[in-house]
Design an enzyme around this catalytic site. Structure first.
Site, mmCIF file in Angstrom:
data_model
loop_
_atom_site.group_PDB
_atom_site.id
_atom_site.type_symbol
_atom_site.label_atom_id
_atom_site.label_comp_id
_atom_site.label_asym_id
_atom_site.label_seq_id
_atom_site.Cartn_x
_atom_site.Cartn_y
_atom_site.Cartn_z
ATOM 1 N N HIS A 1 0.846 -1.200 0.000
ATOM 2 C CA HIS A 1 0.000 0.000 0.000
ATOM 3 C C HIS A 1 0.876 1.243 0.000
ATOM 4 O O HIS A 1 1.619 1.498 0.952
ATOM 5 C CB HIS A 1 -0.929 -0.008 1.210
ATOM 6 C CG HIS A 1 -1.995 -1.061 1.119
ATOM 7 N ND1 HIS A 1 -2.544 -1.666 2.211
ATOM 8 C CD2 HIS A 1 -2.604 -1.596 0.030
ATOM 9 C CE1 HIS A 1 -3.477 -2.542 1.809
ATOM 10 N NE2 HIS A 1 -3.520 -2.516 0.487
ATOM 11 N N ALA A 2 0.733 2.029 -1.083
ATOM 12 C CA ALA A 2 1.696 3.084 -1.388
ATOM 13 C C ALA A 2 1.841 4.153 -0.307
ATOM 14 O O ALA A 2 2.920 4.693 -0.103
ATOM 15 C CB ALA A 2 1.306 3.738 -2.707
ATOM 16 N N GLU B 1 1.733 4.091 2.917
ATOM 17 C CA GLU B 1 2.139 3.696 4.262
ATOM 18 C C GLU B 1 3.649 3.859 4.431
ATOM 19 O O GLU B 1 4.389 2.902 4.645
ATOM 20 C CB GLU B 1 1.651 2.261 4.519
ATOM 21 C CG GLU B 1 0.126 2.174 4.425
ATOM 22 C CD GLU B 1 -0.429 0.750 4.330
ATOM 23 O OE1 GLU B 1 0.350 -0.218 4.422
ATOM 24 O OE2 GLU B 1 -1.660 0.610 4.156
ATOM 25 N N ARG C 1 -5.400 -7.275 -1.901
ATOM 26 C CA ARG C 1 -6.670 -7.979 -2.128
ATOM 27 C C ARG C 1 -6.540 -8.885 -3.352
ATOM 28 O O ARG C 1 -7.512 -9.470 -3.790
ATOM 29 C CB ARG C 1 -7.825 -6.988 -2.368
ATOM 30 C CG ARG C 1 -8.079 -5.989 -1.255
ATOM 31 C CD ARG C 1 -8.656 -6.652 -0.016
ATOM 32 N NE ARG C 1 -8.981 -5.676 1.019
ATOM 33 C CZ ARG C 1 -8.116 -5.250 1.945
ATOM 34 N NH1 ARG C 1 -6.884 -5.718 1.967
ATOM 35 N NH2 ARG C 1 -8.499 -4.355 2.855
ATOM 36 N N GLU D 1 0.431 -3.952 11.399
ATOM 37 C CA GLU D 1 0.018 -2.574 11.163
ATOM 38 C C GLU D 1 0.835 -1.753 12.150
ATOM 39 O O GLU D 1 0.609 -1.814 13.355
ATOM 40 C CB GLU D 1 -1.490 -2.380 11.415
ATOM 41 C CG GLU D 1 -2.401 -3.155 10.481
ATOM 42 C CD GLU D 1 -2.555 -2.537 9.096
ATOM 43 O OE1 GLU D 1 -2.004 -1.427 8.867
ATOM 44 O OE2 GLU D 1 -3.208 -3.161 8.247
ATOM 45 N N ARG E 1 -3.177 4.488 -2.557
ATOM 46 C CA ARG E 1 -3.005 3.202 -1.871
ATOM 47 C C ARG E 1 -2.622 2.065 -2.830
ATOM 48 O O ARG E 1 -1.813 1.199 -2.507
ATOM 49 C CB ARG E 1 -4.328 2.880 -1.174
ATOM 50 C CG ARG E 1 -4.494 1.453 -0.654
ATOM 51 C CD ARG E 1 -5.868 1.336 -0.021
ATOM 52 N NE ARG E 1 -6.327 -0.014 0.179
ATOM 53 C CZ ARG E 1 -6.337 -0.640 1.358
ATOM 54 N NH1 ARG E 1 -5.898 -0.018 2.425
ATOM 55 N NH2 ARG E 1 -6.801 -1.862 1.458
ATOM 56 N N HIS F 1 2.385 -3.358 7.105
ATOM 57 C CA HIS F 1 1.481 -2.256 6.748
ATOM 58 C C HIS F 1 1.470 -1.212 7.860
ATOM 59 O O HIS F 1 2.095 -1.359 8.898
ATOM 60 C CB HIS F 1 0.055 -2.802 6.541
ATOM 61 C CG HIS F 1 -0.078 -3.648 5.330
ATOM 62 N ND1 HIS F 1 -0.627 -3.211 4.153
ATOM 63 C CD2 HIS F 1 0.302 -4.933 5.095
ATOM 64 C CE1 HIS F 1 -0.592 -4.160 3.255
ATOM 65 N NE2 HIS F 1 -0.034 -5.234 3.792
ATOM 66 N N TYR G 1 -1.662 2.030 9.194
ATOM 67 C CA TYR G 1 -1.338 2.199 10.575
ATOM 68 C C TYR G 1 -2.448 1.577 11.429
ATOM 69 O O TYR G 1 -3.480 1.180 10.890
ATOM 70 C CB TYR G 1 -1.203 3.697 10.932
ATOM 71 C CG TYR G 1 -2.448 4.534 10.707
ATOM 72 C CD1 TYR G 1 -3.334 4.776 11.741
ATOM 73 C CD2 TYR G 1 -2.721 5.059 9.452
ATOM 74 C CE1 TYR G 1 -4.473 5.550 11.541
ATOM 75 C CE2 TYR G 1 -3.859 5.831 9.245
ATOM 76 C CZ TYR G 1 -4.739 6.069 10.294
ATOM 77 O OH TYR G 1 -5.862 6.812 10.087
ATOM 78 N N TYR H 1 -13.742 -6.147 10.988
ATOM 79 C CA TYR H 1 -14.035 -6.452 9.588
ATOM 80 C C TYR H 1 -12.961 -7.351 8.992
ATOM 81 O O TYR H 1 -11.834 -7.395 9.479
ATOM 82 C CB TYR H 1 -14.226 -5.192 8.737
ATOM 83 C CG TYR H 1 -13.043 -4.267 8.645
ATOM 84 C CD1 TYR H 1 -12.921 -3.177 9.499
ATOM 85 C CD2 TYR H 1 -12.065 -4.456 7.685
ATOM 86 C CE1 TYR H 1 -11.846 -2.325 9.401
ATOM 87 C CE2 TYR H 1 -10.976 -3.599 7.585
ATOM 88 C CZ TYR H 1 -10.873 -2.536 8.447
ATOM 89 O OH TYR H 1 -9.809 -1.681 8.355
HETATM 90 ZN ZN LIG Z 1 -1.903 -1.470 4.140
#
Ligand SMILES: [Zn+2]
Length: 436
Positions: free
Chosen positions: A189-190, A192, A265, A397, A248, A317, A319, A374
């Site tokens: 994810h860009a 982060e 994903r 995270e 992202r 990842h 946060y 989730y």
């Molecule tokens: Zn992420």
């Protein structure tokens, strides 16, 4: 005439390339949904207004943080009132928050350039008070491999990124081709940024501490081969520097105004189900098929090449300060078919959790649903554990806990403490894996 047309076209292209998304006047709000109705309202709001940036998915009893553009503030507040959601204003201007962090970064860059190269134990060491652009991350990998020829090799991933960039990673450890492998992938994810910065800190510190005789570093590098990809998604990362700080996904053109696939994903595990979107404009768009993206295929190919030796797979990842174990795709507290090594994942996870608290920050441990409320399908650590049952697969995270504490735009002064926390947990993983 034709020349003028071409010049106009060129100017249009240049302007477009220079366009930078601004978050001036975006208000960051926090709400806590207490019922499924309220969660549904928030989800609907997200679907109807792609301009509203959600930091995480709405869930019952959890804080949902979102950035609302100025022209939508009144409407969003009205919707919240109607659903009896209490809004807390976290920030009045997200762009101002971003500018503060970038100003500090630029200031530190200047200081670093002025003071020249700093050596650590007589060898090259990148300063850890700044976030680095993509080219700099590549140079750092080259420089570390050159500085530690017996401990680090810079390698290239098999496929170029979707926009045609070579992607590099490091293999760390003393010589030995049959050692167990700890596989770490970061920055799928860009936005982060703290992920790459903390990985660079961890790599640099592990290497320099090996040389100075630190027992943790010696054990880690003598016993294991560490495969570490600091930037899985270089196209997206570059885009966060040039155009949109909150991007992202990767940067593959999909169709119309749609760009980008959510790489986390896109793995072949429960593909396209819960917590993903089949709308290409969505931030959680899962892609056309499992492994449709060069960046995820890269991970699969390198993983396959060393599969018999892999003992741990870590996806990093930010946060929220969490340590998550599989299955992340199960959307309930009851998992009908949990991983066979679930108890071991929990036992080692608890030890890693303690290490993550080394600077007094607390990290929560659990499955995605258990901790966040989730689930998400198609994530890398689920896929890795499905491919090789029994390995220690986790998703980190990192810092901070909330937007209020910095969000994706956490100040560069937090790179070192975050890196220390990550590295402490990596040492515990390496040392205690065989004991749980
Ligand atoms: Zn992420």
């Amino acid at each position: 005439m034709r020349l003028i047309f071409l010049l106009c076209l060129l100017q249009a292209v240049l302007l477009k390339a220079d366009e930078r998304v601004t978050y001036r006047g975006y208000q960051v709000m926090s709400v806590t949904a207490g019922s499924q109705d309220q969660v549904d309202t928030l989800n609907q709001l997200q679907d109807d207004n792609p301009e509203v940036v959600f930091f995480g998915q709405p869930a019952i009893s959890r804080d949902t943080e979102m950035a609302v553009p100025p022209q939508l503030v009144a409407q969003v507040v009205r919707t919240m009132k109607q659903t009896q959601l209490v809004v807390t204003l976290v920030s009045g201007d997200m762009q101002a928050d971003m500018d503060t962090v970038m100003a500090e970064n630029e200031q530190n860059e200047l200081l670093n350039n002025r003071s020249g190269r700093v050596l650590r134990n007589g060898r090259y060491s990148p300063p850890h008070n700044v976030y680095y652009r993509m080219d700099d991350v590549d140079s750092i990998m080259t420089n570390l491999a050159n500085a530690y020829p017996d401990l680090a090799v810079r390698k290239q991933l098999p496929l170029m990124s979707e926009l045609g960039r070579n992607i590099y990673y490091l293999e760390l450890g003393t010589a030995g081709s049959n050692k167990p492998v700890i596989f770490i992938e970061g920055l799928a994810h860009a936005r982060e940024w703290i992920v790459t910065a903390s990985l660079i800190y961890s790599i640099d510190t592990m290497l320099s501490n090996y040389v100075s005789g630190d027992q943790h570093a010696r054990d880690a590098l003598n016993k294991y081969t560490w495969i570490i990809i600091p930037v899985v998604n270089p196209d997206g990362y570059i885009y966060t520097w040039t155009s949109n700080r909150l991007w992202r996904k990767n940067r593959k053109f999909i169709a119309g105004s749609c760009t980008g696939v959510d790489l986390n994903r896109n793995f072949n595990v429960d593909f396209g189900n819960t917590g993903t979107s089949n709308r290409c404009s969505s931030d959680t768009y899962h892609g056309g098929s499992p492994f449709s993206e060069a960046e995820t295929q890269n991970i699969a190919q390198v993983f396959d090449g060393v599969k018999s030796r892999v003992v741990s797979f870590l996806s990093v990842h930010a946060y929220s300060q969490l340590l998550l174990y599989p299955w992340g795709y199960v959307g309930s507290n009851f998992d009908p078919s949990p991983p066979a090594n679930r108890q071991k994942l929990i036992d080692l996870g608890r030890l890693m959790q303690t290490a993550l608290a080394t600077n007094g920050r607390s990290y929560s441990l659990g499955t995605a649903y258990g901790v966040l409320g989730y689930a998400a399908s198609g994530a890398s650590e689920d896929w890795a554990l499905q491919e090789k049952p029994g390995i220690f697969a986790y998703c980190y995270e990192l810092r901070p806990a909330t937007y209020n504490a910095g969000g994706f735009d956490i100040p560069a002064s937090e790179i070192v403490p975050t890196g220390q926390e990550l590295l402490a947990s990596l040492y515990v993983l390496a040392e205690r894996m065989d004991t749980v």
